[in-house]
Design a protein around this motif. Structure first.
Motif, PDB file in Angstrom:
ATOM      1  N   ARG A   1     -11.566   4.932  42.381  1.00 56.14           N
ATOM      2  CA  ARG A   1     -10.781   4.056  43.409  1.00 56.14           C
ATOM      3  C   ARG A   1     -11.093   2.668  43.194  1.00 56.14           C
ATOM      4  O   ARG A   1     -10.096   2.075  43.040  1.00 56.14           O
ATOM      5  N   ASP A   2     -12.309   2.261  42.771  1.00 54.59           N
ATOM      6  CA  ASP A   2     -12.424   0.917  42.556  1.00 54.59           C
ATOM      7  C   ASP A   2     -12.081   0.307  41.105  1.00 54.59           C
ATOM      8  O   ASP A   2     -11.324  -0.608  41.365  1.00 54.59           O
ATOM      9  N   ARG A   3     -11.822   1.240  40.079  1.00 55.68           N
ATOM     10  CA  ARG A   3     -11.321   0.866  38.848  1.00 55.68           C
ATOM     11  C   ARG A   3      -9.687   0.761  39.040  1.00 55.68           C
ATOM     12  O   ARG A   3      -9.084  -0.026  38.496  1.00 55.68           O
TER      13      ARG A   3
ATOM     14  N   ARG B   1      -8.016  -0.201  42.149  1.00 54.59           N
ATOM     15  CA  ARG B   1      -7.825  -1.465  42.804  1.00 54.59           C
ATOM     16  C   ARG B   1      -8.191  -2.240  41.959  1.00 54.59           C
ATOM     17  O   ARG B   1      -7.405  -3.539  42.072  1.00 54.59           O
ATOM     18  N   ASP B   2      -9.069  -2.814  41.043  1.00 54.26           N
ATOM     19  CA  ASP B   2      -9.138  -3.758  39.981  1.00 54.26           C
ATOM     20  C   ASP B   2      -8.131  -3.928  39.101  1.00 54.26           C
ATOM     21  O   ASP B   2      -7.679  -5.075  38.966  1.00 54.26           O
ATOM     22  N   LYS B   3      -7.411  -2.911  38.862  1.00 52.22           N
ATOM     23  CA  LYS B   3      -6.250  -2.837  37.786  1.00 52.22           C
ATOM     24  C   LYS B   3      -5.285  -3.239  38.694  1.00 52.22           C
ATOM     25  O   LYS B   3      -4.170  -4.078  38.101  1.00 52.22           O
TER      26      LYS B   3
ATOM     27  N   ARG C   1      -5.107  -5.628  40.935  1.00 49.69           N
ATOM     28  CA  ARG C   1      -5.443  -7.101  41.232  1.00 49.69           C
ATOM     29  C   ARG C   1      -5.204  -7.962  39.775  1.00 49.69           C
ATOM     30  O   ARG C   1      -4.866  -9.128  40.174  1.00 49.69           O
ATOM     31  N   GLU C   2      -5.320  -7.441  38.813  1.00 50.68           N
ATOM     32  CA  GLU C   2      -4.949  -8.090  37.328  1.00 50.68           C
ATOM     33  C   GLU C   2      -3.661  -8.367  37.389  1.00 50.68           C
ATOM     34  O   GLU C   2      -3.345  -9.555  36.777  1.00 50.68           O
TER      35      GLU C   2
END
Length: 51
Positions: A41-43, A45-47, A49-50
């Motif tokens: 899930r964190d990966r 979310r980070d993807k 935002r980029e």
């Protein structure tokens, strides 16, 4: 005549050991799966935002 009585406590202790061991294994497996899902899930979310 000789008669040997079975001790049921051996079976009771074995049943509790199997039950508690299985419960501990299920908790550990669930915890590891949760950690893996949180990381995924964190990966994601980070993807997002980029962009």
């Amino acid at each position: 005549m000789m008669h040997e009585a079975l001790d049921q406590w051996t079976f009771v202790i074995a049943a509790y050991a199997i039950g508690l061991g299985g419960t501990a294994a299920l908790i550990a497996q669930s915890w590891l799966a949760m950690r893996k899902a949180e990381a995924r899930r964190d990966r994601a979310r980070d993807k997002g935002r980029e962009k």
